[in-house]
Motif scaffolding. Structure first.
Motif, PDB file in Angstrom:
ATOM      1  N   ALA A 154     -11.971  -5.014   5.304  1.00  0.00           N
ATOM      2  CA  ALA A 154     -12.245  -4.928   3.862  1.00  0.00           C
ATOM      3  C   ALA A 154     -13.628  -4.311   3.644  1.00  0.00           C
ATOM      4  CB  ALA A 154     -12.156  -6.310   3.235  1.00  0.00           C
ATOM      5  N   ALA A 155     -14.597  -4.739   4.448  1.00  0.00           N
ATOM      6  CA  ALA A 155     -15.966  -4.231   4.283  1.00  0.00           C
ATOM      7  C   ALA A 155     -16.053  -2.750   4.654  1.00  0.00           C
ATOM      8  CB  ALA A 155     -16.925  -5.045   5.137  1.00  0.00           C
ATOM      9  N   ALA A 156     -15.208  -2.307   5.602  1.00  0.00           N
ATOM     10  CA  ALA A 156     -15.278  -0.914   6.067  1.00  0.00           C
ATOM     11  C   ALA A 156     -14.580   0.059   5.115  1.00  0.00           C
ATOM     12  CB  ALA A 156     -14.652  -0.812   7.464  1.00  0.00           C
ATOM     13  N   LEU A 157     -13.774  -0.478   4.197  1.00  0.00           N
ATOM     14  CA  LEU A 157     -13.019   0.411   3.302  1.00  0.00           C
ATOM     15  C   LEU A 157     -13.929   0.956   2.201  1.00  0.00           C
ATOM     16  CD1 LEU A 157      -9.724  -1.642   2.872  1.00  0.00           C
ATOM     17  CD2 LEU A 157      -9.862   0.710   3.727  1.00  0.00           C
ATOM     18  N   PRO A 158     -13.666   2.194   1.742  1.00  0.00           N
ATOM     19  CA  PRO A 158     -14.374   2.671   0.557  1.00  0.00           C
ATOM     20  C   PRO A 158     -13.955   1.845  -0.658  1.00  0.00           C
ATOM     21  CG  PRO A 158     -12.650   4.218   1.228  1.00  0.00           C
ATOM     22  CD  PRO A 158     -12.708   3.157   2.284  1.00  0.00           C
ATOM     23  N   ALA A 159     -14.778   1.841  -1.721  1.00  0.00           N
ATOM     24  CA  ALA A 159     -14.551   0.932  -2.855  1.00  0.00           C
ATOM     25  C   ALA A 159     -13.104   0.953  -3.394  1.00  0.00           C
ATOM     26  CB  ALA A 159     -15.560   1.220  -3.955  1.00  0.00           C
ATOM     27  N   PRO A 160     -12.488   2.118  -3.632  1.00  0.00           N
ATOM     28  CA  PRO A 160     -11.116   2.077  -4.175  1.00  0.00           C
ATOM     29  C   PRO A 160     -10.139   1.428  -3.197  1.00  0.00           C
ATOM     30  CG  PRO A 160     -12.041   4.310  -4.318  1.00  0.00           C
ATOM     31  CD  PRO A 160     -12.989   3.496  -3.497  1.00  0.00           C
ATOM     32  N   GLY A 161     -10.317   1.709  -1.899  1.00  0.00           N
ATOM     33  CA  GLY A 161      -9.455   1.114  -0.873  1.00  0.00           C
ATOM     34  C   GLY A 161      -9.625  -0.396  -0.838  1.00  0.00           C
ATOM     35  N   ARG A 162     -10.884  -0.844  -0.981  1.00  0.00           N
ATOM     36  CA  ARG A 162     -11.156  -2.290  -0.957  1.00  0.00           C
ATOM     37  C   ARG A 162     -10.499  -2.963  -2.166  1.00  0.00           C
ATOM     38  NH1 ARG A 162     -16.848  -2.763  -1.306  1.00  0.00           N
ATOM     39  NH2 ARG A 162     -16.765  -1.353   0.453  1.00  0.00           N
ATOM     40  N   ARG A 163     -10.587  -2.267  -3.332  1.00  0.00           N
ATOM     41  CA  ARG A 163      -9.955  -2.824  -4.538  1.00  0.00           C
ATOM     42  C   ARG A 163      -8.452  -2.961  -4.327  1.00  0.00           C
ATOM     43  NH1 ARG A 163     -13.608  -0.154  -7.620  1.00  0.00           N
ATOM     44  NH2 ARG A 163     -12.331   1.714  -7.782  1.00  0.00           N
ATOM     45  N   ALA A 164      -7.834  -1.910  -3.750  1.00  0.00           N
ATOM     46  CA  ALA A 164      -6.368  -1.937  -3.517  1.00  0.00           C
ATOM     47  C   ALA A 164      -6.034  -3.080  -2.562  1.00  0.00           C
ATOM     48  CB  ALA A 164      -5.904  -0.603  -2.939  1.00  0.00           C
ATOM     49  N   LEU A 165      -6.884  -3.258  -1.549  1.00  0.00           N
ATOM     50  CA  LEU A 165      -6.639  -4.305  -0.555  1.00  0.00           C
ATOM     51  C   LEU A 165      -6.733  -5.693  -1.200  1.00  0.00           C
ATOM     52  CD1 LEU A 165      -6.266  -4.436   2.621  1.00  0.00           C
ATOM     53  CD2 LEU A 165      -8.621  -5.162   2.672  1.00  0.00           C
ATOM     54  N   LEU A 223       0.831  -1.215   0.000  1.00  0.00           N
ATOM     55  CA  LEU A 223       0.000   0.000   0.000  1.00  0.00           C
ATOM     56  C   LEU A 223       0.866   1.266   0.000  1.00  0.00           C
ATOM     57  CD1 LEU A 223      -2.785  -1.013   2.581  1.00  0.00           C
ATOM     58  CD2 LEU A 223      -2.676  -1.466   0.126  1.00  0.00           C
ATOM     59  N   ASP A 224       0.430   2.285  -0.743  1.00  0.00           N
ATOM     60  CA  ASP A 224       1.165   3.557  -0.737  1.00  0.00           C
ATOM     61  C   ASP A 224       0.661   4.420   0.433  1.00  0.00           C
ATOM     62  OD1 ASP A 224      -1.227   4.735  -1.490  1.00  0.00           O
ATOM     63  OD2 ASP A 224      -0.694   4.873  -3.612  1.00  0.00           O
ATOM     64  N   GLU A 225       1.171   5.654   0.510  1.00  0.00           N
ATOM     65  CA  GLU A 225       0.832   6.519   1.662  1.00  0.00           C
ATOM     66  C   GLU A 225      -0.677   6.718   1.801  1.00  0.00           C
ATOM     67  OE1 GLU A 225       3.004  10.210   1.325  1.00  0.00           O
ATOM     68  OE2 GLU A 225       4.649   9.429   2.544  1.00  0.00           O
ATOM     69  N   GLU A 226      -1.302   7.048   0.682  1.00  0.00           N
ATOM     70  CA  GLU A 226      -2.740   7.340   0.699  1.00  0.00           C
ATOM     71  C   GLU A 226      -3.535   6.092   1.103  1.00  0.00           C
ATOM     72  OE1 GLU A 226      -3.880  10.497   0.039  1.00  0.00           O
ATOM     73  OE2 GLU A 226      -5.773   9.641   0.803  1.00  0.00           O
ATOM     74  N   GLN A 227      -3.164   4.970   0.493  1.00  0.00           N
ATOM     75  CA  GLN A 227      -3.893   3.720   0.776  1.00  0.00           C
ATOM     76  C   GLN A 227      -3.665   3.275   2.230  1.00  0.00           C
ATOM     77  OE1 GLN A 227      -1.955   1.557  -2.327  1.00  0.00           O
ATOM     78  NE2 GLN A 227      -3.635   1.797  -3.783  1.00  0.00           N
ATOM     79  N   THR A 228      -2.455   3.489   2.737  1.00  0.00           N
ATOM     80  CA  THR A 228      -2.164   3.099   4.130  1.00  0.00           C
ATOM     81  C   THR A 228      -2.998   3.946   5.084  1.00  0.00           C
ATOM     82  OG1 THR A 228       0.071   2.547   3.455  1.00  0.00           O
ATOM     83  CG2 THR A 228      -0.309   2.751   5.805  1.00  0.00           C
TER      84      THR A 228
END
Ligand SMILES: Cc1cc2nc3c(=O)[nH]c(=O)nc-3n(C[C@H](O)[C@H](O)[C@H](O)COP(=O)(O)OP(=O)(O)OC[C@H]3O[C@@H](n4cnc5c(N)ncnc54)[C@H](O)[C@@H]3O)c2cc1C
Length: 384
Positions: free
Chosen positions: A363-374, A322-327
């Motif tokens: 995973a469920a709590a992340l917004p869609a782009p975050g979930r995709r990255a995860l 994960l990058d800074e934003e994703q972390t």
């Protein structure tokens, strides 16, 4: 036929870190003839943090209720979404008093400390020292620390005059600030700021890379910390604390391994001290009950705990990508879970099912782009 030497000791403990001394003191307390052997047996130099409830458990289980550290009632996590008080107090081990109390207990129970280096553990019962001495026991506890690893947590810490309430809450602890050290131009993996007040009124601030493979060079973390100090007009005092914690070391310990030697470092966070202090009396009880090296090994590295460690290791592999934003987004979601859920993920004693449930909840709590990255990171981690 040569006869086996008669054991002089019940328990030979190799290593005098938190894991070794916790087992040694608990064994001596229970009347077992115990010897600790290590190259140096002075107080531990690192700053050891843990949750206040874990510290309280250690005080009861290991130190007869004596205070073992400092509590921080507020534990703050700072992300792009703002400040979040976790509602779970943090703590710092008082190394000097805990180390002295454990040695006192060892000696009060007739135990001894030997300065030396264990080169080999034979049959789980004999420690062969570099100077040719052999210490025979019914059991050798291997507490010689963790082996090499490809992924590490790294941190560079310095003390500044306190208080610095705009950085670390007064009287509280800053567990993670993912906003303070951001530098999109820095090619190194994300880093967060960790901090807490110390007994002398100074505040320890550490630029920390949670997990990286290869590990982040310490000078890169030093530079990020210095840039932060300069932005806040803070002057650093004294010697830096340099942290390098192996996160994916194999459990290299022989005989009856404990602590980092048993691979009990949390694979994603690097914590192990609270676990080691808690397990000291558990191992000692097992030895009193007749457990030998193999039984202690299966107790410490039970199938359940190995399964949990494997899942936590998968969690670490995901974070590595994960990058800074994703972390930042990840921890924002992680710490909005109910405290029971995130606490489950931070403990190597949780059940594998509970850890898996927390991972699904994040995973469920992340917004869609975050979930995709995860999910992309999970797939990549599973292919490694
Ligand atoms: C700077 C730093 C800060 C950390 N902060 C935290 C924290 O805040 N919270 C946390 O939970 N964890 C923290 N950790 C991670 C980890 O918990 C510690 O590394 C912890 O010390 C591990 O305890 P241990 O007793 O298993 O091993 P160690 O503390 O590594 O102890 C190993 C012992 O074995 C001895 N030894 C080594 N080789 C031999 C030999 N051949 N023969 C005999 N003895 C030998 C050593 O001298 C030492 O006494 C930190 C680590 C570092 C480096």
């Amino acid at each position: 036929m040569t006869s086996q030497p008669r054991p002089r000791w019940d328990v030979v403990v190799a290593g005098s870190g938190p894991a070794g001394l916790a087992v040694a003191a608990a064994c001596a307390d229970r009347g077992l003839a115990t010897v600790v052997v290590a190259p140096a047996t002075g107080p531990w130099a690192h700053t050891y943090g843990m949750w206040a409830d874990e510290l309280a458990d250690a005080e009861v289980a290991l130190l007869g209720g004596a205070r073992a550290g400092v509590r921080y009632p507020t534990t703050l996590v700072r992300t792009g979404a703002g400040d979040h008080d976790l509602g779970r107090a943090y703590a710092r081990l008082d190394n000097g008093s805990v180390h002295a109390a454990l040695l006192d207990r060892l000696r009060a129970g007739g135990g001894e400390v030997v300065t030396g280096t264990v080169e080999q553990v034979l049959d789980g019962r004999t420690a062969a020292l570099a100077d040719g001495t052999r210490l025979h026991g019914t059991l050798v506890v291997d507490a010689r620390g963790g082996g090499p690893a490809t992924a590490q947590q790294r941190a560079w810490g310095e003390r500044v005059p306190g208080p610095v309430p705009d950085v670390v809450p007064e009287g509280g602890a800053l567990l993670m600030d993912w906003t303070a050290l951001r530098d999109p131009a820095d090619p190194q993996p994300p880093a967060f700021l960790y901090g807490m007040g110390l007994d002398d009124g100074t505040v320890l601030l550490e630029a920390t890379s949670l997990a990286a493979r290869p590990p982040v060079p310490l000078p890169a973390l030093r530079d990020r910390l210095h840039a932060h100090l300069a932005r806040h007009g803070l002057r650093s005092l004294g010697e830096p604390e340099k942290v390098a914690i192996p996160l994916d070391a194999t459990a290299a310990g022989t005989g009856a391994p404990v602590g980092a030697a048993a691979g009990l470092v949390h694979p994603a966070t690097g914590y192990s001290v609270a676990t080691s202090l808690r397990l000291g009396p558990v191992v000692a009880d097992a030895v009193v009950g007749g457990a030998g090296p193999a039984e202690v090994r299966s107790l410490v590295r039970s199938r359940r705990r190995r399964a949990t460690l494997a899942l936590l290791g998968l969690g670490r592999e995901v974070l590595l990508d994960l990058d800074e934003e994703q972390t930042d987004t990840f921890f924002r979601a992680f710490f909005t879970l109910p405290a029971r859920s995130w606490a489950t993920y931070l403990a190597v004693d949780s059940s594998p099912a509970a850890v898996a449930a927390t991972m699904l909840r994040v995973a469920a709590a992340l917004p869609a782009p975050g979930r995709r990255a995860l999910l992309t990171a999970v797939v990549r981690a599973l292919r490694r």
